[in-house]
Design a protein around this motif. Structure first.
Motif, PDB file in Angstrom:
ATOM      1  N   GLY A  14     -10.909 -12.890  -3.808  1.00  0.00           N
ATOM      2  CA  GLY A  14     -10.991 -11.974  -2.815  1.00  0.00           C
ATOM      3  C   GLY A  14     -12.129 -11.402  -2.334  1.00  0.00           C
ATOM      4  O   GLY A  14     -12.401 -10.386  -1.477  1.00  0.00           O
ATOM      5  N   ALA A  17     -15.955 -11.248   2.149  1.00  0.00           N
ATOM      6  CA  ALA A  17     -14.808 -10.608   2.609  1.00  0.00           C
ATOM      7  C   ALA A  17     -15.348  -9.034   2.930  1.00  0.00           C
ATOM      8  O   ALA A  17     -16.214  -8.417   2.288  1.00  0.00           O
ATOM      9  CB  ALA A  17     -13.957 -10.651   1.514  1.00  0.00           C
ATOM     10  N   CYS A  30     -15.131  -5.056   2.981  1.00  0.00           N
ATOM     11  CA  CYS A  30     -14.567  -4.031   2.111  1.00  0.00           C
ATOM     12  C   CYS A  30     -13.483  -3.427   2.667  1.00  0.00           C
ATOM     13  O   CYS A  30     -13.609  -2.312   3.276  1.00  0.00           O
ATOM     14  CB  CYS A  30     -15.811  -3.107   1.617  1.00  0.00           C
ATOM     15  N   ASP A  31     -12.364  -3.932   2.410  1.00  0.00           N
ATOM     16  CA  ASP A  31     -10.964  -3.637   2.925  1.00  0.00           C
ATOM     17  C   ASP A  31     -10.012  -2.710   1.906  1.00  0.00           C
ATOM     18  O   ASP A  31      -9.890  -2.980   0.768  1.00  0.00           O
ATOM     19  CB  ASP A  31     -10.257  -4.928   3.209  1.00  0.00           C
ATOM     20  N   ALA A  83      -7.127  -1.648   1.897  1.00  0.00           N
ATOM     21  CA  ALA A  83      -5.898  -1.828   1.382  1.00  0.00           C
ATOM     22  C   ALA A  83      -6.055  -2.843   0.265  1.00  0.00           C
ATOM     23  O   ALA A  83      -5.196  -2.837  -0.880  1.00  0.00           O
ATOM     24  CB  ALA A  83      -4.985  -2.576   2.394  1.00  0.00           C
ATOM     25  N   SER A  84      -6.636  -4.095   0.359  1.00  0.00           N
ATOM     26  CA  SER A  84      -6.996  -4.872  -0.614  1.00  0.00           C
ATOM     27  C   SER A  84      -7.725  -4.613  -1.929  1.00  0.00           C
ATOM     28  O   SER A  84      -7.458  -4.763  -3.132  1.00  0.00           O
ATOM     29  CB  SER A  84      -7.706  -6.392  -0.146  1.00  0.00           C
ATOM     30  N   THR A  85      -8.800  -3.492  -1.655  1.00  0.00           N
ATOM     31  CA  THR A  85      -9.316  -2.868  -2.870  1.00  0.00           C
ATOM     32  C   THR A  85      -8.290  -2.168  -3.370  1.00  0.00           C
ATOM     33  O   THR A  85      -8.196  -2.173  -4.845  1.00  0.00           O
ATOM     34  CB  THR A  85     -10.597  -1.797  -2.412  1.00  0.00           C
ATOM     35  N   SER A 119      -4.992  -2.680  -3.974  1.00  0.00           N
ATOM     36  CA  SER A 119      -4.246  -3.529  -4.594  1.00  0.00           C
ATOM     37  C   SER A 119      -5.014  -3.987  -5.944  1.00  0.00           C
ATOM     38  O   SER A 119      -4.292  -4.241  -6.822  1.00  0.00           O
ATOM     39  CB  SER A 119      -3.859  -4.728  -3.597  1.00  0.00           C
ATOM     40  N   THR A 120      -6.284  -4.520  -5.819  1.00  0.00           N
ATOM     41  CA  THR A 120      -6.977  -4.983  -6.913  1.00  0.00           C
ATOM     42  C   THR A 120      -7.135  -3.758  -7.937  1.00  0.00           C
ATOM     43  O   THR A 120      -7.048  -3.910  -8.977  1.00  0.00           O
ATOM     44  CB  THR A 120      -8.216  -5.553  -6.378  1.00  0.00           C
ATOM     45  N   THR A 132     -10.759 -10.285 -11.522  1.00  0.00           N
ATOM     46  CA  THR A 132     -10.371  -9.158 -10.662  1.00  0.00           C
ATOM     47  C   THR A 132     -11.457  -8.050 -10.297  1.00  0.00           C
ATOM     48  O   THR A 132     -11.669  -7.491  -9.271  1.00  0.00           O
ATOM     49  CB  THR A 132      -8.962  -8.623 -10.891  1.00  0.00           C
ATOM     50  N   VAL A 160     -14.119  -7.490  -7.331  1.00  0.00           N
ATOM     51  CA  VAL A 160     -13.831  -6.924  -6.173  1.00  0.00           C
ATOM     52  C   VAL A 160     -14.044  -5.180  -6.098  1.00  0.00           C
ATOM     53  O   VAL A 160     -14.283  -4.792  -5.147  1.00  0.00           O
ATOM     54  CB  VAL A 160     -12.299  -7.104  -5.896  1.00  0.00           C
TER      55      VAL A 160
END
Length: 220
Positions: A65, A78, A80-81, A83-85, A87-88, A161, A164
């Motif tokens: 990611g 990538a 710094c989003d 939502a994805s942060t 999730s991680t 992981t 991230v």
């Protein structure tokens, strides 16, 4: 993409893992900024390796990611989003919760002392606004449970992981808000010393979930 100032320090070809770690670290520490294009030729010049290990590293970083491959166009760092942060973060928190649950029943005094020492270094680093030292001390603190857990899969998943979250931690550890982690760490040690694996595991999870995503537009 500007070649990092580290260009030329690699005197001989790097192993594949070293290539991966070098690019990953440059992303995490901000040398390569979110949205920046990663060009194979410039990475080759920097790392002194052929294109093959670089492409392999970029594929690993995409799975982690940290980069985004735009088909037929380019590979970029990538963004710094949030939502994805998040999730991680949820996955990392769960992994550390499991590590604590497995480790606490077999902890020795030397392990508790190592955690207390790491937390003391963590607090001093925060007071000095030394983000790099704070990150290392925080890693040392949590590594005790991961190591004592005896579960190599946990370690491997966290290595994949956790990077991230590093960009978020750099922002947080440079702020006053991070100081609540010192007290959280102390409570984790207290619960571990009591042998309360479930409570220590929950406290570990909450410690990781307390990390908040911030951006230039949201300085809170």
């Amino acid at each position: 993409m500007p070649v990092p100032s580290l260009a030329g320090v690699h005197k001989r070809p790097l192993l594949r893992d070293n290539v991966f770690e070098s690019i990953r670290n440059a992303i995490v520490d901000g040398t390569f900024e979110p949205g920046e294009r990663l060009k194979d030729a410039e990475l080759e010049a920097w790392l002194g390796v052929s294109r093959t290990p670089i492409r392999e590293a970029l594929l690993r970083l995409e799975r982690a990611g940290l980069v985004v491959a735009l088909p037929g166009k380019a590979t970029i760092v990538a963004p710094c989003d949030p939502a994805s942060t998040l999730s991680t973060q949820q996955v990392v928190a769960g992994l550390h919760e499991l590590a604590a649950r497995l480790a606490v029943p077999t902890l020795a005094e030397e392990h508790l002392a190592a955690m207390a020492g790491a937390n003391a270094r963590f607090e001093r680093a925060l007071q000095a606004a030394d983000v790099e030292s704070a990150l290392r001390a925080d890693d040392d603190f949590h590594a005790v449970f991961v190591t004592v857990s005896g579960n190599p899969v946990l370690r491997d998943l966290l290595e994949q992981t956790t990077p991230v979250l590093r960009r978020v931690e750099r922002m947080r550890f440079g702020s006053f808000a991070a100081r609540e982690s010192v007290a959280q760490h102390a409570d984790i040690i207290r619960l571990a010393r009591l042998g309360d694996a479930e409570a220590a595991a929950r406290a570990c999870r909450e410690n990781w979930l307390s990390l908040r995503f911030t951006s230039a537009e949201d300085p809170a």
